[in-house]
Design a protein around this motif. Structure first.
Motif, PDB file in Angstrom:
ATOM      1  N   ILE A   3       0.848  -1.048  -0.069  1.00  0.00           N
ATOM      2  CA  ILE A   3      -0.150   0.143  -0.043  1.00  0.00           C
ATOM      3  C   ILE A   3       0.906   1.197   0.076  1.00  0.00           C
ATOM      4  O   ILE A   3       1.871   1.283   0.884  1.00  0.00           O
ATOM      5  CB  ILE A   3      -1.060   0.166   1.197  1.00  0.00           C
ATOM      6  N   VAL A   5       0.957   5.310  -0.051  1.00  0.00           N
ATOM      7  CA  VAL A   5      -0.237   6.635   0.565  1.00  0.00           C
ATOM      8  C   VAL A   5       0.788   7.658   0.182  1.00  0.00           C
ATOM      9  O   VAL A   5       1.758   7.931   0.680  1.00  0.00           O
ATOM     10  CB  VAL A   5      -0.355   6.554   2.015  1.00  0.00           C
ATOM     11  N   VAL A  54      -6.191  -0.054   4.346  1.00  0.00           N
ATOM     12  CA  VAL A  54      -6.809   0.982   3.450  1.00  0.00           C
ATOM     13  C   VAL A  54      -7.763   1.757   4.430  1.00  0.00           C
ATOM     14  O   VAL A  54      -7.793   2.928   4.326  1.00  0.00           O
ATOM     15  CB  VAL A  54      -7.179   0.486   2.099  1.00  0.00           C
ATOM     16  N   VAL A  57      -6.566   4.020   7.143  1.00  0.00           N
ATOM     17  CA  VAL A  57      -6.154   5.488   6.374  1.00  0.00           C
ATOM     18  C   VAL A  57      -7.158   6.290   6.159  1.00  0.00           C
ATOM     19  O   VAL A  57      -7.341   7.630   6.459  1.00  0.00           O
ATOM     20  CB  VAL A  57      -5.189   5.074   5.153  1.00  0.00           C
ATOM     21  N   ILE A  69      -4.384   6.678  -2.232  1.00  0.00           N
ATOM     22  CA  ILE A  69      -4.063   5.561  -1.865  1.00  0.00           C
ATOM     23  C   ILE A  69      -3.860   4.411  -3.073  1.00  0.00           C
ATOM     24  O   ILE A  69      -4.914   4.293  -3.908  1.00  0.00           O
ATOM     25  CB  ILE A  69      -4.972   5.004  -0.863  1.00  0.00           C
ATOM     26  N   THR A  71      -2.702   0.427  -4.045  1.00  0.00           N
ATOM     27  CA  THR A  71      -2.292  -0.915  -3.605  1.00  0.00           C
ATOM     28  C   THR A  71      -1.820  -1.607  -4.755  1.00  0.00           C
ATOM     29  O   THR A  71      -2.503  -1.541  -5.779  1.00  0.00           O
ATOM     30  CB  THR A  71      -3.527  -1.694  -3.098  1.00  0.00           C
TER      31      THR A  71
END
Length: 101
Positions: A3, A5, A54, A57, A69, A71
């Protein structure tokens, strides 16, 4: 799974700086590490585990600013090319996966 961010948060006022710091602390508390300024990443063992992080976040999102975000799979992350100036830079290590019975 990885992930990533990405965020660009305002820091003009004291309230903005506090929100920025709190967001960083929240995602770091959840296991994210700094990849570059305003880019943090975290390794997850499965898609389901990534979805949990996720959601965390998303719960920590500040009122202002931009957050992305992303992935990606281990294979996709493995294809990354990193450089420091013109020198090739080593990729971050993939954490060892543990199996619990």
């Amino acid at each position: 799974m990885w992930i990533l961010v990405f965020f660009d948060l305002p820091t003009e006022t004291k309230k903005d700086r506090k929100a920025h710091a709190q967001f960083r602390k929240d995602i770091m508390r959840d296991g994210f590490t700094m990849f570059q300024f305003s880019i943090y990443l975290r390794h997850c063992n499965s898609r389901e585990n990534a979805d949990v992080h996720v959601k965390r976040v998303k719960r920590s999102l500040p009122e202002k600013g931009n957050v992305g975000i992303l992935t990606i799979t281990d294979k996709q992350f493995g294809d990354i090319e990193l450089f420091h100036g013109q020198s090739v830079k080593k990729r971050p290590d993939t954490p060892q996966q543990l199996e619990l019975f």
